[in-house]
Design a protein around this motif. Structure first.
Motif, PDB file in Angstrom:
ATOM      1  N   GLU A   1       3.564 -11.730   5.743  1.00  0.00           N
ATOM      2  CA  GLU A   1       3.121 -10.785   4.708  1.00  0.00           C
ATOM      3  C   GLU A   1       1.788 -11.200   4.108  1.00  0.00           C
ATOM      4  N   GLU A   2       1.567 -12.512   3.975  1.00  0.00           N
ATOM      5  CA  GLU A   2       0.274 -12.995   3.480  1.00  0.00           C
ATOM      6  C   GLU A   2      -0.854 -12.550   4.410  1.00  0.00           C
ATOM      7  N   ALA A   3      -0.640 -12.706   5.709  1.00  0.00           N
ATOM      8  CA  ALA A   3      -1.661 -12.321   6.675  1.00  0.00           C
ATOM      9  C   ALA A   3      -1.934 -10.819   6.634  1.00  0.00           C
ATOM     10  N   LEU A   4      -0.880 -10.017   6.681  1.00  0.00           N
ATOM     11  CA  LEU A   4      -1.058  -8.568   6.715  1.00  0.00           C
ATOM     12  C   LEU A   4      -1.579  -8.025   5.390  1.00  0.00           C
ATOM     13  N   MET A   5      -1.182  -8.646   4.278  1.00  0.00           N
ATOM     14  CA  MET A   5      -1.680  -8.173   2.995  1.00  0.00           C
ATOM     15  C   MET A   5      -3.174  -8.422   2.853  1.00  0.00           C
ATOM     16  N   SER A   6      -3.676  -9.487   3.461  1.00  0.00           N
ATOM     17  CA  SER A   6      -5.119  -9.734   3.419  1.00  0.00           C
ATOM     18  C   SER A   6      -5.866  -8.616   4.143  1.00  0.00           C
ATOM     19  N   VAL A   7      -5.288  -8.123   5.241  1.00  0.00           N
ATOM     20  CA  VAL A   7      -5.886  -7.004   5.959  1.00  0.00           C
ATOM     21  C   VAL A   7      -5.771  -5.721   5.137  1.00  0.00           C
ATOM     22  N   ALA A   8      -4.594  -5.495   4.557  1.00  0.00           N
ATOM     23  CA  ALA A   8      -4.379  -4.276   3.770  1.00  0.00           C
ATOM     24  C   ALA A   8      -5.362  -4.193   2.601  1.00  0.00           C
ATOM     25  N   ARG A   9      -5.513  -5.298   1.870  1.00  0.00           N
ATOM     26  CA  ARG A   9      -6.430  -5.285   0.720  1.00  0.00           C
ATOM     27  C   ARG A   9      -7.868  -5.041   1.164  1.00  0.00           C
ATOM     28  N   ALA A  10      -8.270  -5.676   2.269  1.00  0.00           N
ATOM     29  CA  ALA A  10      -9.638  -5.494   2.759  1.00  0.00           C
ATOM     30  C   ALA A  10      -9.910  -4.056   3.186  1.00  0.00           C
ATOM     31  N   GLN A  11      -8.835  -3.331   3.534  1.00  0.00           N
ATOM     32  CA  GLN A  11      -8.966  -1.935   3.930  1.00  0.00           C
ATOM     33  C   GLN A  11      -8.783  -0.981   2.750  1.00  0.00           C
ATOM     34  N   GLY A  12      -8.630  -1.539   1.549  1.00  0.00           N
ATOM     35  CA  GLY A  12      -8.522  -0.718   0.339  1.00  0.00           C
ATOM     36  C   GLY A  12      -7.121  -0.263   0.003  1.00  0.00           C
ATOM     37  N   HIS A  13      -6.106  -0.888   0.609  1.00  0.00           N
ATOM     38  CA  HIS A  13      -4.718  -0.512   0.332  1.00  0.00           C
ATOM     39  C   HIS A  13      -4.108  -1.443  -0.706  1.00  0.00           C
ATOM     40  N   ARG A  14      -3.140  -0.909  -1.464  1.00  0.00           N
ATOM     41  CA  ARG A  14      -2.507  -1.698  -2.519  1.00  0.00           C
ATOM     42  C   ARG A  14      -1.207  -2.344  -2.088  1.00  0.00           C
ATOM     43  N   SER A  15      -0.687  -1.975  -0.932  1.00  0.00           N
ATOM     44  CA  SER A  15       0.576  -2.536  -0.473  1.00  0.00           C
ATOM     45  C   SER A  15       0.629  -2.512   1.048  1.00  0.00           C
ATOM     46  N   LEU A  16       1.572  -3.269   1.604  1.00  0.00           N
ATOM     47  CA  LEU A  16       1.763  -3.271   3.050  1.00  0.00           C
ATOM     48  C   LEU A  16       2.205  -1.904   3.548  1.00  0.00           C
ATOM     49  N   ALA A  17       3.112  -1.280   2.824  1.00  0.00           N
ATOM     50  CA  ALA A  17       3.613   0.034   3.236  1.00  0.00           C
ATOM     51  C   ALA A  17       2.496   1.069   3.231  1.00  0.00           C
ATOM     52  N   GLU A  18       1.642   1.010   2.221  1.00  0.00           N
ATOM     53  CA  GLU A  18       0.532   1.964   2.137  1.00  0.00           C
ATOM     54  C   GLU A  18      -0.409   1.804   3.324  1.00  0.00           C
ATOM     55  N   ALA A  19      -0.533   0.572   3.826  1.00  0.00           N
ATOM     56  CA  ALA A  19      -1.406   0.304   4.970  1.00  0.00           C
ATOM     57  C   ALA A  19      -0.726   0.627   6.303  1.00  0.00           C
ATOM     58  N   GLY A  20       0.557   1.004   6.265  1.00  0.00           N
ATOM     59  CA  GLY A  20       1.278   1.322   7.488  1.00  0.00           C
ATOM     60  C   GLY A  20       1.938   0.128   8.140  1.00  0.00           C
ATOM     61  N   PHE A  21       1.977  -1.016   7.444  1.00  0.00           N
ATOM     62  CA  PHE A  21       2.593  -2.226   7.991  1.00  0.00           C
ATOM     63  C   PHE A  21       4.081  -2.234   7.634  1.00  0.00           C
TER      64      PHE A  21
END
Length: 314
Positions: free
Chosen positions: A104-124
């Motif tokens: 989750e740490e890894a994917l959340m770093s990608v999500a935030r960099a893409q302007g998303h506030r959560s993993l679910a919002e980023a589609g993860f």
């Protein structure tokens, strides 16, 4: 993209993600969760059906029925990895809180960099982790996987080769269904080489592997530790469920068309399959029942990774 945990050039995410492979960087090289002692402890606590291993002397185009095995216990493979001549994957490591946090740490770093506030919002969604430990000179045969994947190299050197299958000339829809529902291996042809993205991965480096893009991997002259950080979008989960439903019907004598060919019939199959999957979900907490369910749904060879006796044939 500027995140330190897992990153790539901004242009890669803007122009390639999630349909094309590209190189990534990560900050997990010195993570204590990804050392041999920590991995040995994880092996001791994983259910047996979450551990798969065999000889690293497999062929790129390996027939699954003759995959060479090693006559070692899972613990021995980790303890002797430099000389064991083995390849091992620990599956679904997200079941352990420490590894769930890593993913989750890894994917959340990608999500935030893409302007998303959560993993679910980023589609993860449906986040899963697969931890690989391989001896020097080990090959992972040509295959495809049923999820998107940020593959990161933590220790050792690895050669990771990904192949363009957008026109389905490398793996057809029938072969994709078989790889997802029976065994992941595919037949490799030398003519595929021109369509490959060939990556030399050192610790701190990695590659994004899109859904159902075929690939094969080889380690160099030292042991390797790698992690596949995977997820499934709603569309990927839908397509995978249809592949499984089609496979079940095909095994019972009812030929099926590829997902998307008959949308109405797809909806009927998907609804029925998900009702059955919902009923079976509580049973999957038991390893013995998971084994039975895999056999019923995917066929008699679905539990191939329980093989424990050494094979010498290729």
């Amino acid at each position: 993209m500027t995140a330190e945990v897992l990153s790539a050039d901004d242009s890669a995410f803007a122009n390639l993600f999630p349909l094309k492979p590209f190189r990534i960087r990560h900050g997990f090289v010195d993570d204590p969760r990804l050392t041999l002692p920590a991995i040995l402890d994880l092996v001791k606590h994983l259910p047996r059906d979450r551990i798969e291993y065999n000889s690293g002397k497999a062929a790129v185009s390996q027939d699954p029925s003759s995959t060479p095995l090693v006559d070692l216990s899972p613990e021995d493979v980790v303890q002797k990895i430099e000389t064991a001549g083995a390849w091992m994957v620990l599956k679904r490591v997200e079941a352990h809180p420490a590894y769930r946090a890593l993913l989750e740490e890894a994917l959340m770093s990608v999500a935030r960099a893409q302007g998303h506030r959560s993993l679910a919002e980023a589609g993860f969604t449906d986040i899963q982790g697969f931890l690989f430990v391989s001896s020097p000179g080990s090959t992972t045969p040509f295959h495809l996987d049923s999820e998107d994947n940020f593959f990161i190299q933590v220790h050792g050197e690895k050669f990771f080769n990904v192949y363009d299958n957008e026109d389905r000339s490398i793996a057809s829809e029938d072969q994709i269904e078989h790889a997802i529902t029976k065994h992941r291996n595919l037949k490799f042809e030398e003519s595929f080489e021109a369509r490959g993205m060939h990556n030399r991965l050192l610790p701190g480096e990695g590659v994004f592997v899109p859904y159902i893009w075929p690939h094969w991997v080889r380690t160099s002259d030292t042991y390797s530790i790698s992690v596949a950080i995977t997820w499934k979008t709603a569309e990927v989960k839908r397509r995978n469920d249809l592949y499984v439903a089609n496979s079940m019907l095909r095994d019972r004598g009812f030929p099926q068309k590829a997902p998307g060919t008959s949308p109405g019939w797809d909806a009927v199959k998907l609804g029925a399959f998900r009702v059955m999957a919902g009923i079976a979900a509580p049973l999957r907490k038991s390893e013995s029942l998971r084994k039975v369910i895999r056999s019923l749904v995917l066929g008699k060879d679905a539990n191939y990774y329980y093989q424990d006796k050494k094979k010498t044939g290729m």
